[in-house]
Design a protein around this motif. Structure first.
Motif, PDB file in Angstrom:
ATOM      1  N   SER A  25      -1.845  -5.593 -65.569  1.00 28.48           N
ATOM      2  CA  SER A  25      -0.945  -4.471 -65.309  1.00 28.48           C
ATOM      3  C   SER A  25       0.362  -4.940 -64.676  1.00 28.48           C
ATOM      4  O   SER A  25       1.444  -4.499 -65.055  1.00 28.48           O
ATOM      5  CB  SER A  25      -1.634  -3.443 -64.410  1.00 28.48           C
ATOM      6  OG  SER A  25      -0.789  -2.350 -64.158  1.00 28.48           O
ATOM      7  N   TYR A  29       4.168  -4.576 -66.278  1.00 32.99           N
ATOM      8  CA  TYR A  29       5.299  -3.985 -65.558  1.00 32.99           C
ATOM      9  C   TYR A  29       6.499  -4.930 -65.470  1.00 32.99           C
ATOM     10  O   TYR A  29       7.635  -4.484 -65.305  1.00 32.99           O
ATOM     11  CB  TYR A  29       4.889  -3.597 -64.136  1.00 32.99           C
ATOM     12  CG  TYR A  29       4.418  -2.184 -64.005  1.00 32.99           C
ATOM     13  CD1 TYR A  29       5.283  -1.115 -64.181  1.00 32.99           C
ATOM     14  CD2 TYR A  29       3.090  -1.901 -63.676  1.00 32.99           C
ATOM     15  CE1 TYR A  29       4.850   0.196 -64.058  1.00 32.99           C
ATOM     16  CE2 TYR A  29       2.649  -0.602 -63.539  1.00 32.99           C
ATOM     17  CZ  TYR A  29       3.537   0.442 -63.732  1.00 32.99           C
ATOM     18  OH  TYR A  29       3.094   1.736 -63.603  1.00 32.99           O
ATOM     19  N   GLY A  46      -0.810  -0.423 -70.918  1.00 25.80           N
ATOM     20  CA  GLY A  46      -0.866  -1.638 -70.123  1.00 25.80           C
ATOM     21  C   GLY A  46      -0.505  -1.470 -68.660  1.00 25.80           C
ATOM     22  O   GLY A  46      -0.857  -2.305 -67.834  1.00 25.80           O
ATOM     23  N   HIS A  47       0.185  -0.395 -68.321  1.00 25.25           N
ATOM     24  CA  HIS A  47       0.550  -0.164 -66.926  1.00 25.25           C
ATOM     25  C   HIS A  47      -0.559   0.531 -66.146  1.00 25.25           C
ATOM     26  O   HIS A  47      -0.474   0.625 -64.930  1.00 25.25           O
ATOM     27  CB  HIS A  47       1.816   0.687 -66.832  1.00 25.25           C
ATOM     28  CG  HIS A  47       3.027  -0.006 -67.355  1.00 25.25           C
ATOM     29  ND1 HIS A  47       4.120   0.681 -67.820  1.00 25.25           N
ATOM     30  CD2 HIS A  47       3.336  -1.306 -67.503  1.00 25.25           C
ATOM     31  CE1 HIS A  47       5.044  -0.173 -68.217  1.00 25.25           C
ATOM     32  NE2 HIS A  47       4.581  -1.394 -68.039  1.00 25.25           N
ATOM     33  N   SER A  48      -1.578   1.021 -66.842  1.00 24.33           N
ATOM     34  CA  SER A  48      -2.624   1.804 -66.185  1.00 24.33           C
ATOM     35  C   SER A  48      -3.892   0.990 -65.977  1.00 24.33           C
ATOM     36  O   SER A  48      -4.639   0.705 -66.920  1.00 24.33           O
ATOM     37  CB  SER A  48      -2.951   3.050 -67.006  1.00 24.33           C
ATOM     38  OG  SER A  48      -4.060   3.723 -66.438  1.00 24.33           O
ATOM     39  N   VAL A  49      -4.166   0.647 -64.728  1.00 23.71           N
ATOM     40  CA  VAL A  49      -5.378  -0.095 -64.390  1.00 23.71           C
ATOM     41  C   VAL A  49      -6.608   0.714 -64.797  1.00 23.71           C
ATOM     42  O   VAL A  49      -7.555   0.179 -65.378  1.00 23.71           O
ATOM     43  CB  VAL A  49      -5.403  -0.440 -62.884  1.00 23.71           C
ATOM     44  CG1 VAL A  49      -6.742  -1.017 -62.475  1.00 23.71           C
ATOM     45  CG2 VAL A  49      -4.273  -1.404 -62.542  1.00 23.71           C
TER      46      VAL A  49
END
Length: 102
Positions: A25, A29, A46-49
């Protein structure tokens, strides 16, 4: 705008759990790109764990990763390199830490 896609094999015996997902992640970012992970019929940003964890990626799984944006190629290369090399005993970032050792 660039769009690139790659299939990546997960080599970590414990799959993509919290530690590697958090690093992925952070990597996502750091680029001017949107990164999406695909497994079966599920997609995770991809930014969301949380979304990445919910994909349920295990050892030996092959996931499809797509990056769209100005840094798409660099983002995909960095993420693929990380996922392919990461194991619970070794993180590709460990090499960077050695350069800061006193």
């Amino acid at each position: 705008m660039n769009t690139v896609t790659q299939h990546i094999k997960v080599n970590n015996p414990h799959g993509l759990h919290m530690r590697p997902v958090a690093e992925i992640s952070k990597l996502a970012y750091s680029f001017d790109a949107i990164v999406a992970f695909h497994k079966n019929n599920k997609i995770a940003h991809g930014h969301s764990v949380v979304e990445l964890l919910m994909l349920g990626v295990f050892y030996g799984d092959v996931i499809k990763v797509t990056a769209i944006g100005n840094d798409a190629e660099d983002a995909l290369k960095a993420i693929a390199d990380y996922v392919e090399k990461y194991t619970d005993d070794f993180s590709p970032h460990d090499e960077d830490a050695d350069s800061f050792a006193a």
